[in-house]
Design an enzyme around this catalytic site. Structure first.
Site, mmCIF file in Angstrom:
data_model
loop_
_atom_site.group_PDB
_atom_site.id
_atom_site.type_symbol
_atom_site.label_atom_id
_atom_site.label_comp_id
_atom_site.label_asym_id
_atom_site.label_seq_id
_atom_site.Cartn_x
_atom_site.Cartn_y
_atom_site.Cartn_z
ATOM 1 C CB SER A 1 -17.752 -0.901 55.543
ATOM 2 O OG SER A 1 -17.767 -0.980 56.927
ATOM 3 C CB CYS B 1 -31.390 9.821 70.358
ATOM 4 S SG CYS B 1 -29.925 9.215 71.176
ATOM 5 C CG HIS C 1 -32.786 6.802 74.151
ATOM 6 N ND1 HIS C 1 -32.219 5.549 74.172
ATOM 7 C CD2 HIS C 1 -31.864 7.615 73.584
ATOM 8 C CE1 HIS C 1 -31.008 5.610 73.640
ATOM 9 N NE2 HIS C 1 -30.772 6.848 73.264
HETATM 10 P P1 A2P Z 1 -17.657 1.014 59.474
HETATM 11 O O1 A2P Z 1 -18.757 -0.013 59.576
HETATM 12 O O2 A2P Z 1 -16.910 0.940 58.198
HETATM 13 O O3 A2P Z 1 -16.783 1.080 60.713
HETATM 14 P P2 A2P Z 1 -22.326 2.612 64.869
HETATM 15 O O4 A2P Z 1 -22.806 3.937 65.422
HETATM 16 O O5 A2P Z 1 -23.419 1.606 64.757
HETATM 17 O O6 A2P Z 1 -21.116 2.131 65.587
HETATM 18 O O7 A2P Z 1 -21.838 2.930 63.362
HETATM 19 C C1 A2P Z 1 -20.836 3.860 63.071
HETATM 20 C C2 A2P Z 1 -20.791 4.103 61.568
HETATM 21 O O8 A2P Z 1 -19.770 5.079 61.307
HETATM 22 C C3 A2P Z 1 -20.424 2.869 60.763
HETATM 23 O O9 A2P Z 1 -21.132 2.874 59.540
HETATM 24 C C4 A2P Z 1 -18.938 3.090 60.528
HETATM 25 O O10 A2P Z 1 -18.421 2.450 59.375
HETATM 26 C C5 A2P Z 1 -18.910 4.575 60.301
HETATM 27 N N1 A2P Z 1 -17.555 5.093 60.435
HETATM 28 C C6 A2P Z 1 -16.686 4.913 61.458
HETATM 29 N N2 A2P Z 1 -15.484 5.527 61.198
HETATM 30 C C7 A2P Z 1 -15.615 6.105 59.991
HETATM 31 C C8 A2P Z 1 -14.746 6.890 59.162
HETATM 32 N N3 A2P Z 1 -13.507 7.204 59.534
HETATM 33 N N4 A2P Z 1 -15.233 7.314 57.959
HETATM 34 C C9 A2P Z 1 -16.477 7.019 57.579
HETATM 35 N N5 A2P Z 1 -17.354 6.295 58.306
HETATM 36 C C10 A2P Z 1 -16.931 5.835 59.506
#
Ligand code: A2P
Length: 350
Positions: free
Chosen positions: A44, A132, A246
């Site tokens: 991202s 949650c 929920h």
């Molecule tokens: P990204 O969008 O870059 O994958 P959700 O619960 O809606 O699936 O969101 C999960 C969140 O955790 C997203 O913002 C995702 O970012 C982030 N995320 C997943 N893997 C990592 C990582 N290795 N380091 C930091 N953030 C992460």
């Protein structure tokens, strides 16, 4: 950080379902924010998100992007929490975690501010918000235990797909679109079975004695937050095809008489909770009617005739707000109000 300064705030998981809710709630509740760092995975990096009318670039989570952060909110996954929680705490910051990685660790306060806000006093750099489904449940139980001591709790949950994450919500949408066009939905990736037109009696993996991790989380977390390690508890957690919110059907048993009128009075008086209970007029909470609300809603309160001192009720709350982002921000408010940003104190034996 000097008491007058506004904290440097980092959000790990800013691009996720809870991250989006976090930014909205932080705006609404006017969380004091000096510098804001929106962090996620490398995928991202470079995306832009708005906060208080300004665009912020999303950056990869790293030692560098976390350096000097006073308050770090994390809603990603357990590996991410485990990786960065200790780093932030060692650097003198406060890490508020939405995941299950640290919840049951003795040195980590697990907090619903309306129930056990004073537990933030003994944090050692990491604090956790509950699952949650636990948060709305303990808020209702906390109000009710002012009438009579709690002895036993049994709950069945009806949990929305955003509890899994943004990708699961998209999976439900795609399945609904396919079904509406007369097509076969694609095989599920985020959930163990098709969720559209279905309910799944499995939330998280199976663990001990036929219970799922989610069910054990509800049990163990409720005991920790309520400071009642021996509370008798059993739950069945079910995923249903709703997007947000929920719901839980709860049976509670008390150690002594707990008249309905007294329970009603305490529920109505409980900050953060709204009693919505006029079944004759069709008034009770539903996931749709409580979406985007920070309150926990209780309805369908009635006597449980199957035990001597028992009640049954229905509780609903927005899993992305009070179930996650709002509770995390309330913990930060509690930490700030008690002057516990950066300071350390030993945990008491609970
Ligand atoms: P990204 O969008 O870059 O994958 P959700 O619960 O809606 O699936 O969101 C999960 C969140 O955790 C997203 O913002 C995702 O970012 C982030 N995320 C997943 N893997 C990592 C990582 N290795 N380091 C930091 N953030 C992460």
């Amino acid at each position: 950080m000097p008491a007058s300064a506004r904290p440097t705030v980092a959000v790990i998981g800013a691009t996720g379902a809870v991250g989006a809710s976090f930014l909205r709630v932080a705006e609404e509740r006017e969380l004091p924010v000096g510098e804001l760092r929106l962090l996620a995975s490398a995928r991202s990096a470079g995306r832009r998100l708005r906060f208080r009318g300004e665009d912020h670039e999303v950056r990869e989570t790293s030692e560098e992007t976390l350096a000097g952060a006073d308050l770090v909110f994390c809603s990603a996954n357990s590996d991410v929490s485990r990786r960065w929680g200790p780093v932030v705490a060692a650097g003198g910051g406060v890490f508020i975690d939405d995941g299950s990685a640290f919840r049951m660790e003795p040195g980590v306060p697990l907090v619903v501010p309306e129930v056990n806000g004073s537990d933030v006093e003994w944090h050692e750099g990491i604090l956790s918000i509950p699952n949650c489904t636990t948060t709305p449940l303990v808020l209702a139980l906390h109000a009710m235990r002012r009438v009579a001591p709690l002895e036993r709790v049994s709950a069945a949950t009806y949990q929305a797909v955003t509890g899994v994450g943004a990708a699961a919500a998209e999976e439900l949408r795609a399945q609904l679109r396919a079904i509406a066009s007369g097509d076969e939905p694609a095989p599920p990736r985020e959930l163990p079975h098709q969720i559209a037109l279905n309910v799944i009696p499995q939330v998280d993996d199976f663990a001990e004695e036929g219970y799922t991790r989610e069910e054990l989380k509800m049990q163990n977390e409720s005991r920790k937050i309520l400071h009642q390690p021996d509370l008798r508890f059993s739950a069945t957690c079910v995923r249903v095809p709703t997007m947000v919110g929920h719901a839980e059907a709860v049976h509670v048993e008390f150690a002594s008489a707990a008249p309905l009128e007294a329970l009603r009075r305490e529920l109505a008086a409980q900050p953060g909770l709204e009693l919505q209970d006029e079944p004759g007029a069709g008034l009770y909470p539903t996931p749709l009617s409580t979406e985007n609300d920070d309150r926990v809603f209780v309805g369908r309160l009635r006597r449980d005739p199957s035990v001597e001192h028992g009640a049954v009720f229905w509780v609903v709350s927005d899993n992305l707000r009070k179930g996650a982002a709002t509770n995390a921000i309330q913990i930060a408010e509690e930490v700030l109000a008690r002057g516990r940003l950066g300071a350390r104190r030993a945990a008491p034996a609970l």
